[in-house]
Scaffold this motif. Structure first.
Motif, PDB file in Angstrom:
ATOM      1  N   GLN A   7      17.913   2.121  -6.540  1.00 61.58           N
ATOM      2  CA  GLN A   7      16.821   1.865  -5.601  1.00 61.58           C
ATOM      3  C   GLN A   7      16.759   0.392  -5.235  1.00 61.58           C
ATOM      4  O   GLN A   7      17.127  -0.468  -6.026  1.00 61.58           O
ATOM      5  N   MET A   8      16.275   0.136  -4.044  1.00 58.42           N
ATOM      6  CA  MET A   8      16.004  -1.236  -3.591  1.00 58.42           C
ATOM      7  C   MET A   8      14.554  -1.215  -3.118  1.00 58.42           C
ATOM      8  O   MET A   8      14.275  -0.798  -2.006  1.00 58.42           O
ATOM      9  N   GLU A   9      13.662  -1.604  -4.018  1.00 56.26           N
ATOM     10  CA  GLU A   9      12.236  -1.465  -3.722  1.00 56.26           C
ATOM     11  C   GLU A   9      11.538  -2.819  -3.648  1.00 56.26           C
ATOM     12  O   GLU A   9      11.817  -3.717  -4.421  1.00 56.26           O
ATOM     13  N   MET A  10      10.597  -2.907  -2.715  1.00 57.74           N
ATOM     14  CA  MET A  10       9.783  -4.104  -2.604  1.00 57.74           C
ATOM     15  C   MET A  10       8.322  -3.682  -2.558  1.00 57.74           C
ATOM     16  O   MET A  10       7.954  -2.791  -1.795  1.00 57.74           O
ATOM     17  N   GLN A  11       7.526  -4.284  -3.426  1.00 52.65           N
ATOM     18  CA  GLN A  11       6.102  -3.981  -3.485  1.00 52.65           C
ATOM     19  C   GLN A  11       5.350  -5.210  -2.989  1.00 52.65           C
ATOM     20  O   GLN A  11       5.485  -6.296  -3.556  1.00 52.65           O
ATOM     21  N   TYR A  12       4.568  -5.012  -1.946  1.00 48.24           N
ATOM     22  CA  TYR A  12       3.851  -6.130  -1.326  1.00 48.24           C
ATOM     23  C   TYR A  12       2.370  -6.001  -1.667  1.00 48.24           C
ATOM     24  O   TYR A  12       1.754  -4.973  -1.379  1.00 48.24           O
ATOM     25  N   PHE A  13       1.830  -7.023  -2.322  1.00 41.23           N
ATOM     26  CA  PHE A  13       0.451  -6.996  -2.818  1.00 41.23           C
ATOM     27  C   PHE A  13      -0.476  -7.701  -1.835  1.00 41.23           C
ATOM     28  O   PHE A  13      -0.241  -8.862  -1.498  1.00 41.23           O
ATOM     29  N   VAL A  14      -1.500  -6.973  -1.397  1.00 46.05           N
ATOM     30  CA  VAL A  14      -2.353  -7.522  -0.341  1.00 46.05           C
ATOM     31  C   VAL A  14      -3.829  -7.297  -0.631  1.00 46.05           C
ATOM     32  O   VAL A  14      -4.212  -6.466  -1.466  1.00 46.05           O
ATOM     33  N   LYS A  15      -4.633  -8.029   0.108  1.00 47.32           N
ATOM     34  CA  LYS A  15      -6.072  -7.803   0.126  1.00 47.32           C
ATOM     35  C   LYS A  15      -6.296  -6.415   0.724  1.00 47.32           C
ATOM     36  O   LYS A  15      -5.707  -6.095   1.767  1.00 47.32           O
ATOM     37  N   PRO A  16      -7.147  -5.581   0.093  1.00 47.45           N
ATOM     38  CA  PRO A  16      -7.268  -4.180   0.518  1.00 47.45           C
ATOM     39  C   PRO A  16      -7.467  -4.000   2.031  1.00 47.45           C
ATOM     40  O   PRO A  16      -6.819  -3.146   2.640  1.00 47.45           O
ATOM     41  N   ALA A  17      -8.316  -4.825   2.624  1.00 44.90           N
ATOM     42  CA  ALA A  17      -8.629  -4.635   4.042  1.00 44.90           C
ATOM     43  C   ALA A  17      -7.427  -4.869   4.943  1.00 44.90           C
ATOM     44  O   ALA A  17      -7.431  -4.453   6.110  1.00 44.90           O
ATOM     45  N   THR A  18      -6.380  -5.532   4.423  1.00 50.66           N
ATOM     46  CA  THR A  18      -5.248  -5.865   5.286  1.00 50.66           C
ATOM     47  C   THR A  18      -4.051  -4.929   5.102  1.00 50.66           C
ATOM     48  O   THR A  18      -2.999  -5.133   5.703  1.00 50.66           O
ATOM     49  N   ALA A  19      -4.221  -3.901   4.265  1.00 52.97           N
ATOM     50  CA  ALA A  19      -3.078  -3.028   3.946  1.00 52.97           C
ATOM     51  C   ALA A  19      -2.520  -2.335   5.194  1.00 52.97           C
ATOM     52  O   ALA A  19      -1.299  -2.222   5.356  1.00 52.97           O
ATOM     53  N   ALA A  20      -3.409  -1.902   6.090  1.00 45.97           N
ATOM     54  CA  ALA A  20      -2.941  -1.175   7.275  1.00 45.97           C
ATOM     55  C   ALA A  20      -2.088  -2.065   8.163  1.00 45.97           C
ATOM     56  O   ALA A  20      -1.018  -1.660   8.648  1.00 45.97           O
TER      57      ALA A  20
END
Lengths: 470, 470
Positions: free
Chosen positions: A226-239
């Protein structure tokens, strides 16, 4: 975007040139991919990468790492273990939910995935778990029409035991996805890298799934990368983060040469969504066996960090220095397959041409992905001075790039062989070279030949390669 | 060379500067290596590579691949599956022989490796398998002096089941070494690559051993990465091939900066030899916990190919076109550990210095191995023009190499941080840069600073990096 429908482009861009058989055969014949343990009769759904395949796959992984880690200032890498604390998989929901509905024929004992039986492809997750579904739909064994059992949830994780005795207390799992390794390291990574949100963690590594019906060559294997990237954001900006990544991940495949018309997005229906997903869009490729997932982009919300926080009692909240808020970050994930990507580049690169009445097979790889960047070929292998010059040139090129020497056929055949494995440039040294100190560089795609000073070969190849890299 | 004795250099070159605790602590604090699943209390003997560790380890793997595959015309790569046909491990002797002698205290139930009990370190393989040995030597539990059981052979392979039902017929193993993947692919690789003997096949990949007593940080893990090369030769030339590889494999560590005095060779005694080995010499490194194996060079004779040929009925003979002989090739193997090598480079790079009365910690990595090649640092993070120039420079550098931007401290502290993670060059942009278009390049080791045009920063860094690569 409408559900369950491809959004772009038109539904059917026509078949790809290469059939699956063509690719499997070329792969074995030229050393891209071999059946694993073949002298032992093979082992189902495991494939080994040969000398060319390992270079291709390594180049794919490096190109992904370059785009996702090296070029960016907001993503860092990670390499977590395949074996993790087993409780991780309880928390993540995999122990309870990571299963396929299995039915068994009581006559022939064959086992099937319920959702792969004819007429069952569009059943919802709830229907697939319904114990009465076989009876209700009157399903029969597709091989001998025998009676089928009610569906049983078969967990796809491989289990083993760690420590010197097999006992319940030391059961561990081979990770079925690399993502959890990122989540449990989230706090350590964030603190040591001093990153502020939004930021991402990228990882390449093996995962294992005990698939009931693997297949289609390296498309679905029980052991895969797998080549996975997890991007952590402020909840309101996820969309908006989701919208940001969608075109970029598709563009990555195009950057390395995948035909745009063979790529599309497909959004998951609500009843298709995995237990952790708020929204999921696949990048699909038109494989010889149909449109299939190449990569998934998922809005996982705070499912993962929230659950791990709850299970461990360790705070995984982020303190936002700008707004002085504290929250559990939401996660937007881009999850690609290393094998699947390499396979896609291989299929998509394949073309057949007619040159002066003869068939020419070319793997038109982006030079950055090609196993060998350059082949050095003697016009006459019986002339020692020519062969010596070839070896000296190859050795010099090989300090920086993959270069190969071949003298086992006449020059025309040597060119064809390099075309078939996707080598972008061939350098031929001939009798004239001994006089004028020049060599011929031949381009794989245009077949154009230029004559240059031997000393200029490397700079020219390196320049063309840098250009391909973009 | 005498047996069981270091041949070079003098027995004790003095302790290395770094203690194990120092390295473990630095690794966690700066993001090289984290305890796996730490928020779950960890899992024994598994470690995760953080953002800097994954870069270091990838650089080590790439340096090995470069030396063993890319630069050579006689070695090709391979990437075989972790799960192979289970019969492979019967043939290879691992099912019968790949075990450690385990004794158990009947009072406290603790388990020990017999050969690790006080006074048992030098027992021969035969003695370790002797059921009367515990009684004969009067061994007791080292913790509570309770009675110990007779030794039981504990097989180190992890077992799991492939397919939807756990039953005897579908037991498979996680490979305990990558080498077998090379042997079973020998014929496919040789035929597709058209190599003549002697030639080699190289592979990097994970292997798994259910060690009874793992430990010493990443030195002995249950999941680890091997970097193995199998060189296939005419039987009569195996001894000279062995002599050829010994100095070259040692030189590889020195090429990337390992202190020569902390390396030595050690030949295995006849009673120490693994079941497949005719001769074995270890490259040892002086770890903080003593001289230990870094890499093994083994003459495996025709054990592997001969056994696989016999078990499968498939010919693995080589037809020598020069002499018209047919024979099963002999194998000389160089077997290194990716984790162990990265660990060694990390320990060996560590040094403490006094600079103007203050302690400076430096990881003096060869630039090729350093996680970041360059850091771009603003003198004043409040001046937008400075920060913008920094980001533009970093982005340009990052097209080709790992580059990082940091503004979370004053410049002196930022330099120290980069020293501590081994970044060879720092570039500082200050107020003057806005006027004269110049920046300062600082060297990690000499701390020398030079002032150059901003446009020259990248060419200078790339040139220095190429020089480090050699």
């Amino acid at each position: 975007m409408t559900e369950a429908k491809p959004t772009t482009p038109a539904d059917d861009p026509g078949p790809s040139v290469a059939s699956l058989e063509t690719i499997v055969s070329l792969s074995k014949r030229r050393g891209f991919i071999f059946p694993s343990s073949e002298i032992y009769g093979g082992i189902n759904a495991v494939w080994d990468y040969g000398p060319l395949g390992v270079e291709l796959k390594n180049n794919v992984k490096r190109a992904w790492w370059r785009a996702m880690v090296q070029e960016r200032d907001d993503i860092v890498g990670l390499d977590a273990g395949i074996i993790m604390a087993p409780q991780v998989w309880v928390t993540s929901g995999h122990v309870a939910n990571f299963s396929d509905p299995l039915v068994e024929c009581s006559t022939c004992r064959r086992r099937f995935r319920l959702d792969e039986l004819p007429g069952c492809e569009n059943l919802t997750t709830t229907e697939l778990r319904d114990p009465t579904i076989v009876e209700r739909l009157g399903l029969k064994c597709p091989v001998d029409a025998g009676p089928l059992s009610a569906p049983r949830q078969f967990n796809l994780m491989f289990k083993t035991h760690m420590g010197p005795v097999e006992e319940d207390g030391n059961e561990v799992y081979l990770r079925p996805e690399t993502a959890q390794g990122i989540y449990v390291n989230f706090r350590n990574v964030r603190e040591t890298s001093r990153k502020k949100l939004p930021f991402g963690i990228a990882q390449i590594g093996k995962a294992f799934r005990n698939e009931i019906s693997p297949g289609n060559f390296v498309f679905r294997m029980r052991e895969f990368e797998q080549m996975e990237m997890q991007y952590f954001v402020k909840p309101a900006t996820a969309a908006e983060t989701f919208e940001y990544w969608m075109p970029r991940r598709r563009a990555w495949y195009e950057r390395y040469g995948v035909t745009p018309e063979r790529l599309r997005f497909r959004e998951h229906r609500p009843d298709e969504l995995a237990h952790y997903a708020k929204k999921a869009v696949d990048v699909e490729y038109r494989f010889p066996f149909g449109w299939k997932e190449l990569e998934g982009i998922h809005n996982r919300g705070d499912w993962d960090l929230g659950r791990h926080q709850q299970a461990t009692g360790e705070s995984l909240e982020y303190f936002d220095p700008a707004t002085e808020e504290k929250y559990v970050p939401w996660i937007v994930e881009t999850s690609a397959g290393g094998d699947r990507a390499a396979f896609t580049f291989l299929i998509d690169a394949y073309r057949e041409e007619e040159v002066r009445g003869e068939k020419r097979v070319v793997l038109g790889f982006n030079a950055e992905l090609a196993p060998y960047k350059v082949a050095v070929l003697p016009l006459l292998k019986k002339r020692d001075e020519i062969v010596e010059k070839c070896h000296a040139l190859r050795d010099d090129l090989a300090k920086d790039i993959m270069a190969v020497y071949d003298d086992t056929a006449a020059i025309g055949k040597l060119y064809r062989r390099q075309d078939e494995i996707g080598t972008p440039w061939c350098v031929c040294i001939d009798v004239d070279s001994l006089e004028d100190g020049k060599a011929t560089i031949r381009d794989r795609d245009t077949m154009e030949q230029i004559r240059v000073d031997l000393s200029q070969v490397k700079p020219i190849v390196m320049e063309r390669l840098a250009k391909a890299r973009g």
